[in-house]
Design a protein around this motif. Structure first.
Motif, mmCIF file in Angstrom:
data_model
loop_
_atom_site.group_PDB
_atom_site.id
_atom_site.type_symbol
_atom_site.label_atom_id
_atom_site.label_comp_id
_atom_site.label_asym_id
_atom_site.label_seq_id
_atom_site.Cartn_x
_atom_site.Cartn_y
_atom_site.Cartn_z
ATOM 1 N N LEU A 75 0.843 -1.186 0.000
ATOM 2 C CA LEU A 75 0.000 0.000 0.000
ATOM 3 C C LEU A 75 0.882 1.241 0.000
ATOM 4 O O LEU A 75 1.893 1.290 0.706
ATOM 5 C CB LEU A 75 -0.909 0.008 1.238
ATOM 6 C CG LEU A 75 -1.877 -1.172 1.351
ATOM 7 C CD1 LEU A 75 -2.623 -1.117 2.682
ATOM 8 C CD2 LEU A 75 -2.853 -1.182 0.179
ATOM 9 N N MET A 76 0.507 2.242 -0.769
ATOM 10 C CA MET A 76 1.331 3.455 -0.849
ATOM 11 C C MET A 76 1.325 4.243 0.451
ATOM 12 O O MET A 76 2.339 4.810 0.831
ATOM 13 C CB MET A 76 0.848 4.357 -1.989
ATOM 14 C CG MET A 76 1.390 3.945 -3.332
ATOM 15 S SD MET A 76 1.309 5.296 -4.536
ATOM 16 C CE MET A 76 -0.257 4.963 -5.305
ATOM 17 N N HIS A 77 0.198 4.290 1.151
ATOM 18 C CA HIS A 77 0.086 5.179 2.311
ATOM 19 C C HIS A 77 0.740 4.645 3.582
ATOM 20 O O HIS A 77 0.974 5.410 4.514
ATOM 21 C CB HIS A 77 -1.375 5.554 2.572
ATOM 22 C CG HIS A 77 -2.211 4.402 3.038
ATOM 23 N ND1 HIS A 77 -2.804 3.530 2.159
ATOM 24 C CD2 HIS A 77 -2.532 3.987 4.274
ATOM 25 C CE1 HIS A 77 -3.464 2.613 2.850
ATOM 26 N NE2 HIS A 77 -3.319 2.865 4.130
ATOM 27 N N ASN A 78 1.041 3.339 3.652
ATOM 28 C CA ASN A 78 1.694 2.842 4.872
ATOM 29 C C ASN A 78 2.755 1.771 4.613
ATOM 30 O O ASN A 78 3.388 1.298 5.548
ATOM 31 C CB ASN A 78 0.665 2.338 5.887
ATOM 32 C CG ASN A 78 -0.098 1.119 5.402
ATOM 33 O OD1 ASN A 78 0.191 0.539 4.364
ATOM 34 N ND2 ASN A 78 -1.104 0.734 6.179
ATOM 35 N N GLY A 79 2.949 1.367 3.371
ATOM 36 C CA GLY A 79 3.989 0.414 3.026
ATOM 37 C C GLY A 79 3.691 -1.027 3.388
ATOM 38 O O GLY A 79 4.549 -1.899 3.249
ATOM 39 N N GLU A 80 2.467 -1.326 3.811
ATOM 40 C CA GLU A 80 2.121 -2.700 4.199
ATOM 41 C C GLU A 80 2.022 -3.593 2.965
ATOM 42 O O GLU A 80 1.401 -3.238 1.970
ATOM 43 C CB GLU A 80 0.791 -2.729 4.943
ATOM 44 C CG GLU A 80 0.375 -4.132 5.329
ATOM 45 C CD GLU A 80 -1.028 -4.217 5.926
ATOM 46 O OE1 GLU A 80 -1.476 -5.342 6.157
ATOM 47 O OE2 GLU A 80 -1.662 -3.166 6.140
ATOM 48 N N CYS A 81 2.634 -4.774 3.060
ATOM 49 C CA CYS A 81 2.550 -5.751 1.980
ATOM 50 C C CYS A 81 1.204 -6.470 2.074
ATOM 51 O O CYS A 81 0.878 -7.063 3.103
ATOM 52 C CB CYS A 81 3.696 -6.758 2.067
ATOM 53 S SG CYS A 81 3.670 -7.955 0.707
ATOM 54 N N VAL A 82 0.433 -6.412 0.987
ATOM 55 C CA VAL A 82 -0.891 -7.030 0.973
ATOM 56 C C VAL A 82 -0.957 -8.238 0.045
ATOM 57 O O VAL A 82 -1.962 -8.940 0.010
ATOM 58 C CB VAL A 82 -1.985 -6.005 0.606
ATOM 59 C CG1 VAL A 82 -2.106 -4.943 1.693
ATOM 60 C CG2 VAL A 82 -1.717 -5.364 -0.753
#
Length: 116
Positions: A75-82
């Protein structure tokens, strides 16, 4: 906080990305609908750089950060890998803001034990 200017804010268009090296640290900035986020250029899966070409960190639609090696999506806003082999982990975030129309970052909080 000692913020360092990277480039003019208008040099990174909406839903695009740009890479930098500052004090020996490789990083990149993404612009998600006018909001800037900065991350260390290191995939949490193998510790390799993410871009598939210079300044190209986003998927085809410009909606997510994508690792060029294994296709992991962040995700761009928090860097979490989805999606991908590092699902549930996150990119290392760097404090980012715009000061006097310049995208600026603060490297002070980075964990330099994982440098470079």
């Amino acid at each position: 906080m000692p913020f360092t200017a990277l480039c003019p804010a208008d040099a990174i268009g909406e839903n695009t990305s740009k890479q930098f090296e500052l004090s020996g640290i490789k990083l990149f900035v993404v612009n998600e609908r006018g909001v800037f986020y900065a991350y260390r250029n290191r995939c949490p899966h193998l510790g390799i750089e993410l871009q598939w070409q210079e300044d190209k960190f986003l998927d085809f639609d410009g909606e997510m950060i994508q690792c060029a090696t294994h296709g992991a999506l962040f995700l761009m806003h928090n860097g979490e890998c989805v999606a991908g082999p590092c699902r549930g982990k996150s990119l290392e975030s760097i404090s980012c803001t715009v000061i006097d129309q310049q995208v600026s970052v603060d490297l002070e909080e980075l964990d330099l034990s994982q440098h470079p």
